[in-house]
Write an enzyme that holds these catalytic residues in place. Sequence first.
Site, PDB file in Angstrom:
ATOM      1  N   LYS A   1      25.226  40.754 -32.997  1.00  0.00           N
ATOM      2  CA  LYS A   1      24.773  40.995 -31.687  1.00  0.00           C
ATOM      3  C   LYS A   1      24.615  41.952 -31.518  1.00  0.00           C
ATOM      4  O   LYS A   1      25.301  43.048 -32.731  1.00  0.00           O
ATOM      5  CB  LYS A   1      25.550  40.805 -30.671  1.00  0.00           C
ATOM      6  CG  LYS A   1      24.832  41.120 -29.266  1.00  0.00           C
ATOM      7  CD  LYS A   1      25.820  41.163 -27.764  1.00  0.00           C
ATOM      8  CE  LYS A   1      24.706  41.196 -26.890  1.00  0.00           C
ATOM      9  NZ  LYS A   1      25.709  41.253 -25.250  1.00  0.00           N
TER      10      LYS A   1
ATOM     11  N   HIS B   1      22.155  44.195 -30.020  1.00  0.00           N
ATOM     12  CA  HIS B   1      22.261  45.550 -28.568  1.00  0.00           C
ATOM     13  C   HIS B   1      23.705  45.315 -27.756  1.00  0.00           C
ATOM     14  O   HIS B   1      24.091  44.583 -28.028  1.00  0.00           O
ATOM     15  CB  HIS B   1      21.140  44.738 -28.187  1.00  0.00           C
ATOM     16  CG  HIS B   1      21.612  43.228 -27.802  1.00  0.00           C
ATOM     17  ND1 HIS B   1      20.996  41.938 -28.180  1.00  0.00           N
ATOM     18  CD2 HIS B   1      21.774  42.695 -25.947  1.00  0.00           C
ATOM     19  CE1 HIS B   1      21.132  41.450 -27.432  1.00  0.00           C
ATOM     20  NE2 HIS B   1      21.820  41.137 -26.311  1.00  0.00           N
TER      21      HIS B   1
END
Length: 217
Positions: free
Chosen positions: A103, A105
Amino acid sequence: MKDYQREFIDFALQNDVLKFGSFTLKSGRVSPYFFNAGLFNSGKTLGAIGRFYAAALVDAGFTYDVLFGPAYKGIPLVCATALALTNEHNQEAPFAFNRKEKKDHGEGGDIVGTPLSGKIVVVDDVITAGTAINESIGIIKANNAQLAGVLVAVDRAEVAPDGSGKSAIQAVQEKNGVPVRAIISMDHIMEYMEEKGTYGDQLALMREYKAQYGIKQ
């Protein structure tokens, strides 16, 4: 065989997770039994499997800081195991699992849950070729943590098709110098069948299969 192992086999049979018959495996071998952990797919079955994994983990005596469930099948298993350890054994068990894609963010990273640090026990369904467990070991090392053990549902205890004469579990143990434990093995299933006394033909096929493909103790 311990009570929780016998109960696990009972439960697996009742939920069609363990079946007897004729099953062609990825290796091409025709097995007289098949164990499909993917059928632990409801709240009831997940709660039960967590209790069996927790009992086996306590029985194994692993020393660990974090339980790790590799995506994807290991995620519900490690959650259920941690919950059962708290509810059934009054043991706090921090756990984590990985994302398949990192991921970029929010909190970022590829690990969800407790940070991977210290001694790690991997909780997964099975070990076949060892590819998945090697991925988990790579993740653990990348986080500067130490593999302390592996816990799976079933040890088929048969030699790998690679000609090594070792099972996939034996290969992982020797390569990494850590114990791999299973809730049950093929021998436990056969012992259960002998106890019941109603599996004559199936038990004979199990013995033949073990004689042909079983690891040499």
